[in-house]
Design a protein around this motif. Structure first.
Motif, mmCIF file in Angstrom:
data_model
loop_
_atom_site.group_PDB
_atom_site.id
_atom_site.type_symbol
_atom_site.label_atom_id
_atom_site.label_comp_id
_atom_site.label_asym_id
_atom_site.label_seq_id
_atom_site.Cartn_x
_atom_site.Cartn_y
_atom_site.Cartn_z
ATOM 1 N N ILE A 1 0.849 -1.189 0.000
ATOM 2 C CA ILE A 1 0.000 0.000 0.000
ATOM 3 C C ILE A 1 0.888 1.243 0.000
ATOM 4 O O ILE A 1 0.623 2.221 -0.705
ATOM 5 N N GLY A 2 1.975 1.181 0.758
ATOM 6 C CA GLY A 2 2.905 2.309 0.839
ATOM 7 C C GLY A 2 3.589 2.616 -0.474
ATOM 8 O O GLY A 2 3.779 3.793 -0.815
ATOM 9 N N ILE A 3 3.962 1.584 -1.246
ATOM 10 C CA ILE A 3 4.655 1.859 -2.516
ATOM 11 C C ILE A 3 3.711 2.524 -3.510
ATOM 12 O O ILE A 3 4.109 3.426 -4.249
ATOM 13 N N VAL A 4 2.442 2.118 -3.518
ATOM 14 C CA VAL A 4 1.465 2.788 -4.377
ATOM 15 C C VAL A 4 1.272 4.229 -3.901
ATOM 16 O O VAL A 4 1.172 5.156 -4.699
ATOM 17 N N GLY A 5 1.259 4.411 -2.565
ATOM 18 C CA GLY A 5 1.167 5.759 -2.006
ATOM 19 C C GLY A 5 2.312 6.637 -2.464
ATOM 20 O O GLY A 5 2.112 7.809 -2.839
ATOM 21 N N PHE A 6 3.521 6.083 -2.473
ATOM 22 C CA PHE A 6 4.694 6.842 -2.924
ATOM 23 C C PHE A 6 4.573 7.215 -4.403
ATOM 24 O O PHE A 6 4.829 8.359 -4.792
ATOM 25 N N LEU A 7 4.169 6.237 -5.234
ATOM 26 C CA LEU A 7 4.043 6.501 -6.670
ATOM 27 C C LEU A 7 2.969 7.556 -6.947
ATOM 28 O O LEU A 7 3.133 8.421 -7.810
ATOM 29 N N LYS A 8 1.872 7.489 -6.207
ATOM 30 C CA LYS A 8 0.807 8.486 -6.368
ATOM 31 C C LYS A 8 1.247 9.853 -5.835
ATOM 32 O O LYS A 8 0.909 10.892 -6.409
ATOM 33 N N TYR A 9 2.000 9.847 -4.739
ATOM 34 C CA TYR A 9 2.496 11.101 -4.163
ATOM 35 C C TYR A 9 3.360 11.837 -5.181
ATOM 36 O O TYR A 9 3.229 13.056 -5.365
ATOM 37 N N LYS A 10 4.246 11.098 -5.842
ATOM 38 C CA LYS A 10 5.133 11.703 -6.852
ATOM 39 C C LYS A 10 4.345 12.319 -7.996
ATOM 40 O O LYS A 10 4.781 13.278 -8.623
ATOM 41 N N ASN A 11 3.171 11.729 -8.280
ATOM 42 C CA ASN A 11 2.350 12.190 -9.392
ATOM 43 C C ASN A 11 1.193 13.103 -8.942
ATOM 44 O O ASN A 11 0.318 13.422 -9.749
ATOM 45 N N GLY A 12 1.196 13.485 -7.679
ATOM 46 C CA GLY A 12 0.171 14.398 -7.166
ATOM 47 C C GLY A 12 -1.233 13.828 -7.155
ATOM 48 O O GLY A 12 -2.216 14.567 -7.258
ATOM 49 N N LYS A 13 -1.335 12.500 -7.017
ATOM 50 C CA LYS A 13 -2.656 11.854 -7.022
ATOM 51 C C LYS A 13 -3.149 11.671 -5.593
ATOM 52 O O LYS A 13 -2.994 10.604 -4.988
ATOM 53 N N PHE A 14 -3.744 12.718 -5.045
ATOM 54 C CA PHE A 14 -4.217 12.694 -3.665
ATOM 55 C C PHE A 14 -5.721 12.431 -3.616
ATOM 56 O O PHE A 14 -6.427 12.560 -4.609
ATOM 57 N N SER A 15 -6.208 12.080 -2.429
ATOM 58 C CA SER A 15 -7.611 11.682 -2.266
ATOM 59 C C SER A 15 -8.371 12.659 -1.378
ATOM 60 O O SER A 15 -7.784 13.381 -0.568
ATOM 61 N N SER A 16 -9.686 12.610 -1.522
ATOM 62 C CA SER A 16 -10.561 13.435 -0.703
ATOM 63 C C SER A 16 -10.893 12.733 0.602
ATOM 64 O O SER A 16 -10.992 11.502 0.650
ATOM 65 N N ILE A 17 -11.090 13.515 1.635
ATOM 66 C CA ILE A 17 -11.501 12.970 2.925
ATOM 67 C C ILE A 17 -12.893 12.347 2.843
ATOM 68 O O ILE A 17 -13.280 11.519 3.662
ATOM 69 N N ASN A 18 -13.638 12.720 1.789
ATOM 70 C CA ASN A 18 -15.010 12.228 1.602
ATOM 71 C C ASN A 18 -15.075 10.926 0.801
ATOM 72 O O ASN A 18 -16.156 10.388 0.574
ATOM 73 N N SER A 19 -13.921 10.426 0.354
ATOM 74 C CA SER A 19 -13.889 9.190 -0.432
ATOM 75 C C SER A 19 -14.398 8.020 0.404
ATOM 76 O O SER A 19 -13.993 7.839 1.557
ATOM 77 N N LYS A 20 -15.296 7.220 -0.172
ATOM 78 C CA LYS A 20 -15.911 6.102 0.561
ATOM 79 C C LYS A 20 -15.216 4.787 0.239
ATOM 80 O O LYS A 20 -14.736 4.586 -0.872
ATOM 81 N N CYS A 21 -15.223 3.890 1.209
ATOM 82 C CA CYS A 21 -14.677 2.548 0.984
ATOM 83 C C CYS A 21 -15.524 1.815 -0.042
ATOM 84 O O CYS A 21 -16.742 1.971 -0.095
ATOM 85 N N GLU A 22 -14.865 0.980 -0.858
ATOM 86 C CA GLU A 22 -15.556 0.230 -1.906
ATOM 87 C C GLU A 22 -15.188 -1.255 -1.760
ATOM 88 O O GLU A 22 -14.154 -1.682 -2.239
ATOM 89 N N PRO A 23 -16.073 -2.053 -1.124
ATOM 90 C CA PRO A 23 -15.788 -3.482 -0.942
ATOM 91 C C PRO A 23 -15.562 -4.240 -2.248
ATOM 92 O O PRO A 23 -14.856 -5.243 -2.273
ATOM 93 N N LYS A 24 -16.165 -3.751 -3.338
ATOM 94 C CA LYS A 24 -16.029 -4.419 -4.640
ATOM 95 C C LYS A 24 -15.297 -3.540 -5.639
ATOM 96 O O LYS A 24 -15.572 -3.576 -6.842
#
Length: 335
Positions: A309-332
């Protein structure tokens, strides 16, 4: 001038492992996993119990990850967490903690697709990595997928199970043999002393790159129903080897087909079943024979873990792909 290092806290809580990891750029400083043994007596994961265990474990696990990495929470650059797929109650524990922590520290929040993380764990560290595009194969208790990976964030499922996952088939067959849950590692261990060709089980015919494991489980059940416990105990090694051999053949056939059709001979394996020794041996043989480039994750990154999960976080961080606090969990959540 050297670039300031990026410190990511990864949080994984999709099923029955509570995990936290600290990465400095693409290097893992700590990767703590708390397993939930409470499910053993039930022969499978009980969702309500899983979420309760996550609630108990999440804070101690994060503290251990920070302590082992020898950094303070204020050093963190961002927090990455599993948004899905997974058990809703389990996902909510991890996401709620991640959101609260990111708000308190005033640092970015990054949502991660659990299945993409199983593929992108190959980009941890400085070892040789698969080159895009490549074929990703995710094999776990909940998923069996063949994926065309175009880049870090663009992936397309080209084949999957139409019913049960390979990991579930391992566990259910193990239960039929009287083995404890989870049965996959035990079947792998017992198979080493068995004959994989001793007992024949059918390989389902499914169109395209899709696979099926439901019918296979039924065939094993029907076979064992005609035998007694003494027969199973006397032939346990051969039964495990034969079951494992067939389970692996089912997915290998479709991997071969996808490679031939796409003309792409680079394959990256991920998920809990990627730790299976027979699967690894077979793919290594085929890679030598057909000149495939096959990548296996380190064993510590095969099961659900926060480092991926951390490595994807790092790759997204480098590309400025951040998330909203309102994002909901998606079981599927889909790839």
């Amino acid at each position: 001038m050297s670039q300031k290092p990026c410190y990511i806290l990864g949080i994984e809580s999709s099923c029955d492992e509570t995990s936290a990891a600290i990465l400095k750029n693409n290097i893992v400083l700590s990767n703590i996993i708390a397993n939930q043994k409470v499910h053993k007596e039930y022969g499978g994961v009980v969702p309500e119990l899983a979420s309760r265990e996550h609630q108990k474990n999440i804070i101690p696990v994060v503290e251990m990850a920070l302590n082992k990495a020898k950094i303070k929470k204020n050093t963190l650059s961002a927090i990455a967490y599993t948004r899905g797929p997974g058990l809703l109650g389990s996902l909510l524990v991890g996401s709620s903690f991640a959101k609260s922590f990111s708000m308190g520290l005033k640092i970015p929040l990054i949502e991660v697709n659990h299945m993409q993380a199983h593929i992108l764990c190959h980009f941890i560290g400085n070892e040789l990595k698969p080159k895009f595009p490549f074929i990703g194969v995710t094999l776990s208790g909940g998923h069996t997928q063949i994926i065309l990976v175009k880049n870090y964030f663009e992936m397309k499922i080209i084949g999957s199970t139409i019913d049960d996952a390979i990991g579930e088939a391992f566990d259910k067959c193990g239960k039929m043999l009287g083995l404890e849950y989870p049965s996959g590692p035990k079947i792998d261990e017992l198979s080493k002393k068995g004959n994989p060709n001793c007992f024949k089980f059918p390989i389902p015919k499914v169109d395209g790159y899709n696979v099926s494991y439901s019918g296979f489980k039924t065939s094993v059940l029907n076979f064992l129903n005609k035998k007694n416990k003494k027969f199973i105990n006397q032939n346990l090694h051969d039964l495990c080897a034969s079951i494992q051999n067939t389970l692996i053949k089912i997915i290998i056939e479709k991997v071969k087909l996808s490679i031939n059709d796409t003309k792409n001979n680079t394959i990256a394996i991920g998920g809990g079943v990627s730790a299976n020794s027979s699967l690894r041996d077979e793919l290594k043989k085929l890679s030598k024979k057909h000149k495939w480039n096959v990548f296996f994750p380190k064993l510590e990154y095969t099961t659900d873990n926060a480092a991926m999960i951390g490595i994807v976080g790092f790759l997204k961080y480098k590309n400025g792909k951040f998330s909203s606090i309102n994002s909901k969990c998606e079981p599927k959540l889909k790839i």
